[in-house]
Design a protein around this motif. Structure first.
Motif, PDB file in Angstrom:
ATOM      1  N   LYS A  24      40.486  61.995  36.472  1.00  0.00           N
ATOM      2  CA  LYS A  24      41.675  61.176  36.716  1.00  0.00           C
ATOM      3  C   LYS A  24      41.305  59.982  37.585  1.00  0.00           C
ATOM      4  O   LYS A  24      40.524  60.107  38.524  1.00  0.00           O
ATOM      5  N   ALA A  25      41.885  58.832  37.268  1.00  0.00           N
ATOM      6  CA  ALA A  25      41.615  57.620  38.044  1.00  0.00           C
ATOM      7  C   ALA A  25      42.065  57.785  39.484  1.00  0.00           C
ATOM      8  O   ALA A  25      43.160  58.286  39.752  1.00  0.00           O
ATOM      9  N   ASP A  26      41.206  57.393  40.403  1.00  0.00           N
ATOM     10  CA  ASP A  26      41.545  57.310  41.821  1.00  0.00           C
ATOM     11  C   ASP A  26      42.075  55.896  42.038  1.00  0.00           C
ATOM     12  O   ASP A  26      41.314  54.939  42.157  1.00  0.00           O
ATOM     13  N   LYS A  27      43.396  55.777  42.043  1.00  0.00           N
ATOM     14  CA  LYS A  27      44.026  54.451  42.059  1.00  0.00           C
ATOM     15  C   LYS A  27      43.727  53.649  43.323  1.00  0.00           C
ATOM     16  O   LYS A  27      43.752  52.427  43.297  1.00  0.00           O
ATOM     17  N   ALA A  28      43.395  54.338  44.412  1.00  0.00           N
ATOM     18  CA  ALA A  28      43.053  53.630  45.649  1.00  0.00           C
ATOM     19  C   ALA A  28      41.708  52.914  45.522  1.00  0.00           C
ATOM     20  O   ALA A  28      41.413  52.000  46.293  1.00  0.00           O
ATOM     21  N   HIS A  29      40.900  53.329  44.549  1.00  0.00           N
ATOM     22  CA  HIS A  29      39.575  52.740  44.361  1.00  0.00           C
ATOM     23  C   HIS A  29      39.393  52.227  42.935  1.00  0.00           C
ATOM     24  O   HIS A  29      38.287  52.257  42.395  1.00  0.00           O
ATOM     25  N   SER A  30      40.482  51.750  42.350  1.00  0.00           N
ATOM     26  CA  SER A  30      40.451  51.275  40.966  1.00  0.00           C
ATOM     27  C   SER A  30      41.369  50.074  40.815  1.00  0.00           C
ATOM     28  O   SER A  30      42.357  49.948  41.542  1.00  0.00           O
ATOM     29  N   GLN A  31      41.028  49.220  39.847  1.00  0.00           N
ATOM     30  CA  GLN A  31      41.920  48.112  39.535  1.00  0.00           C
ATOM     31  C   GLN A  31      41.809  47.727  38.069  1.00  0.00           C
ATOM     32  O   GLN A  31      40.754  47.852  37.457  1.00  0.00           O
ATOM     33  N   PRO A 170      50.863  26.865  23.455  1.00  0.00           N
ATOM     34  CA  PRO A 170      49.636  26.596  22.696  1.00  0.00           C
ATOM     35  C   PRO A 170      48.383  26.793  23.546  1.00  0.00           C
ATOM     36  O   PRO A 170      48.444  26.848  24.780  1.00  0.00           O
ATOM     37  N   GLU A 171      47.232  26.861  22.861  1.00  0.00           N
ATOM     38  CA  GLU A 171      45.961  27.082  23.553  1.00  0.00           C
ATOM     39  C   GLU A 171      45.633  25.986  24.560  1.00  0.00           C
ATOM     40  O   GLU A 171      44.892  26.231  25.508  1.00  0.00           O
ATOM     41  N   ALA A 172      46.177  24.793  24.374  1.00  0.00           N
ATOM     42  CA  ALA A 172      45.943  23.723  25.353  1.00  0.00           C
ATOM     43  C   ALA A 172      46.585  24.067  26.696  1.00  0.00           C
ATOM     44  O   ALA A 172      46.179  23.569  27.738  1.00  0.00           O
ATOM     45  N   VAL A 173      47.574  24.950  26.669  1.00  0.00           N
ATOM     46  CA  VAL A 173      48.247  25.384  27.898  1.00  0.00           C
ATOM     47  C   VAL A 173      47.658  26.708  28.378  1.00  0.00           C
ATOM     48  O   VAL A 173      47.319  26.858  29.551  1.00  0.00           O
ATOM     49  N   LEU A 174      47.554  27.682  27.474  1.00  0.00           N
ATOM     50  CA  LEU A 174      47.002  29.004  27.793  1.00  0.00           C
ATOM     51  C   LEU A 174      46.026  29.415  26.702  1.00  0.00           C
ATOM     52  O   LEU A 174      46.386  29.407  25.516  1.00  0.00           O
ATOM     53  N   SER A 175      44.842  29.803  27.092  1.00  0.00           N
ATOM     54  CA  SER A 175      43.864  30.220  26.083  1.00  0.00           C
ATOM     55  C   SER A 175      44.386  31.428  25.319  1.00  0.00           C
ATOM     56  O   SER A 175      45.148  32.239  25.846  1.00  0.00           O
ATOM     57  N   ASP A 176      43.958  31.515  24.061  1.00  0.00           N
ATOM     58  CA  ASP A 176      44.319  32.685  23.264  1.00  0.00           C
ATOM     59  C   ASP A 176      43.543  33.901  23.769  1.00  0.00           C
ATOM     60  O   ASP A 176      44.035  35.014  23.732  1.00  0.00           O
ATOM     61  N   LYS A 177      42.356  33.660  24.270  1.00  0.00           N
ATOM     62  CA  LYS A 177      41.489  34.732  24.758  1.00  0.00           C
ATOM     63  C   LYS A 177      41.928  35.183  26.149  1.00  0.00           C
ATOM     64  O   LYS A 177      42.105  34.380  27.064  1.00  0.00           O
ATOM     65  N   VAL A 178      42.104  36.483  26.292  1.00  0.00           N
ATOM     66  CA  VAL A 178      42.411  37.094  27.580  1.00  0.00           C
ATOM     67  C   VAL A 178      41.284  38.071  27.900  1.00  0.00           C
ATOM     68  O   VAL A 178      40.946  38.922  27.083  1.00  0.00           O
ATOM     69  N   VAL A 179      40.703  37.920  29.067  1.00  0.00           N
ATOM     70  CA  VAL A 179      39.602  38.781  29.492  1.00  0.00           C
ATOM     71  C   VAL A 179      40.172  39.965  30.265  1.00  0.00           C
ATOM     72  O   VAL A 179      41.016  39.792  31.151  1.00  0.00           O
ATOM     73  N   ILE A 180      39.712  41.160  29.927  1.00  0.00           N
ATOM     74  CA  ILE A 180      40.145  42.385  30.602  1.00  0.00           C
ATOM     75  C   ILE A 180      38.976  42.920  31.419  1.00  0.00           C
ATOM     76  O   ILE A 180      37.858  43.002  30.920  1.00  0.00           O
ATOM     77  N   ASP A 181      39.242  43.278  32.673  1.00  0.00           N
ATOM     78  CA  ASP A 181      38.226  43.888  33.534  1.00  0.00           C
ATOM     79  C   ASP A 181      38.844  45.062  34.275  1.00  0.00           C
ATOM     80  O   ASP A 181      39.863  44.911  34.947  1.00  0.00           O
ATOM     81  N   VAL A 182      38.214  46.204  34.140  1.00  0.00           N
ATOM     82  CA  VAL A 182      38.652  47.406  34.859  1.00  0.00           C
ATOM     83  C   VAL A 182      37.463  47.899  35.661  1.00  0.00           C
ATOM     84  O   VAL A 182      36.365  48.027  35.136  1.00  0.00           O
ATOM     85  N   ASP A 183      37.686  48.137  36.927  1.00  0.00           N
ATOM     86  CA  ASP A 183      36.659  48.735  37.782  1.00  0.00           C
ATOM     87  C   ASP A 183      37.323  49.956  38.388  1.00  0.00           C
ATOM     88  O   ASP A 183      38.326  49.826  39.095  1.00  0.00           O
ATOM     89  N   ALA A 184      36.784  51.142  38.084  1.00  0.00           N
ATOM     90  CA  ALA A 184      37.532  52.340  38.449  1.00  0.00           C
ATOM     91  C   ALA A 184      36.628  53.490  38.861  1.00  0.00           C
ATOM     92  O   ALA A 184      35.526  53.645  38.351  1.00  0.00           O
ATOM     93  N   GLU A 185      37.151  54.269  39.801  1.00  0.00           N
ATOM     94  CA  GLU A 185      36.551  55.546  40.168  1.00  0.00           C
ATOM     95  C   GLU A 185      37.442  56.645  39.608  1.00  0.00           C
ATOM     96  O   GLU A 185      38.667  56.575  39.711  1.00  0.00           O
ATOM     97  N   PHE A 186      36.810  57.646  39.007  1.00  0.00           N
ATOM     98  CA  PHE A 186      37.523  58.785  38.446  1.00  0.00           C
ATOM     99  C   PHE A 186      37.066  60.052  39.142  1.00  0.00           C
ATOM    100  O   PHE A 186      35.871  60.272  39.317  1.00  0.00           O
ATOM    101  N   LYS A 187      38.038  60.870  39.542  1.00  0.00           N
ATOM    102  CA  LYS A 187      37.738  62.138  40.200  1.00  0.00           C
ATOM    103  C   LYS A 187      37.886  63.270  39.204  1.00  0.00           C
ATOM    104  O   LYS A 187      38.858  63.334  38.450  1.00  0.00           O
ATOM    105  N   LYS A 188      36.908  64.165  39.199  1.00  0.00           N
ATOM    106  CA  LYS A 188      36.958  65.315  38.300  1.00  0.00           C
ATOM    107  C   LYS A 188      38.119  66.201  38.711  1.00  0.00           C
ATOM    108  O   LYS A 188      38.246  66.581  39.871  1.00  0.00           O
ATOM    109  N   ALA A 189      38.977  66.494  37.738  1.00  0.00           N
ATOM    110  CA  ALA A 189      40.174  67.303  38.020  1.00  0.00           C
ATOM    111  C   ALA A 189      39.830  68.779  38.120  1.00  0.00           C
ATOM    112  O   ALA A 189      38.859  69.250  37.613  1.00  0.00           O
TER     113      ALA A 189
END
Length: 189
Positions: A24-31, A170-189
């Motif tokens: 399970k994700a440790d939300k205090a150490h994940s984003q 339009p893309e001139a205002v907002l790019s069509d591409k959205v970058v996703i980044d997750v950095d997470a710690e998971f604790k064994k349940a």
């Protein structure tokens, strides 16, 4: 009897080796964060502050892992309240109508030591599309209480047009591409 005992021992050991584990994700150490280009010249980044994530695996190296993520869309946070409110409305996420974003993996391919290509179904704004994400298992350690903790970096890109997100921008205002980044710690349940 000896053969039966041997078979039971092998079955028991096999179950222990191949036992399904849940993390399970440790939300205090994940984003969960994202970035999009504004006016073709700058990057606007944000977070989703409320989410749950689970990994289920029976292999120690997570090569057979199944990833499940649920994000509360109204928790979007770019650091600018006016922009966050606009992103929550019908021009973009329509968070009142579509309050959840989910990702459920369907396959995982090992591409290097601790590196995987994970494909799954991403659902938000009433649309479900397959996406492939890069997953890096950074390792597993024990915390001060003896709990097993695994770290993951997950990244990828989606097109907002695939999810009908902000179609009037339009893309001139907002790019069509959205970058996703997750950095997470998971604790064994």
């Amino acid at each position: 009897m000896k053969n039966l005992l041997s078979l039971l021992t092998i079955a028991f050991l096999s179950t222990g080796v191949f036992a399904q584990t849940t993390w399970k994700a440790d939300k205090a150490h994940s984003q969960v964060s994202f970035g999009i280009t504004h006016m073709t010249i700058s990057e606007v980044e944000g977070l989703f502050n409320e989410f749950d994530a689970t990994i289920e695996a029976s292999e120690e190296d997570f090569s057979d892992a199944k990833y499940t993520v649920e994000i509360e869309v109204p928790s979007i946070d770019t650091g600018v309240e006016m922009r966050d409110n606009h992103l929550r409305n019908a021009d973009f996420f329509d968070a009142e109508k579509y309050p959840k974003m989910t990702f459920v993996s369907t396959s995982s391919e090992k591409v290097g030591e601790g590196k995987y290509k994970v494909t799954g179904d991403l659902t938000f704004h009433g649309v479900t599309r397959p996406v492939t994400l890069d997953v890096w298992h950074r390792g597993t350690v024990k915390d001060q209480k003896g709990n097993l903790i695994s770290g993951f970096a997950i990244s990828g890109e989606v097109k907002r047009s695939d999810f009908n997100l902000g179609p009037d921008f339009p893309e001139a205002v907002l790019s069509d591409k959205v970058v996703i980044d997750v950095d997470a710690e998971f604790k064994k349940a």
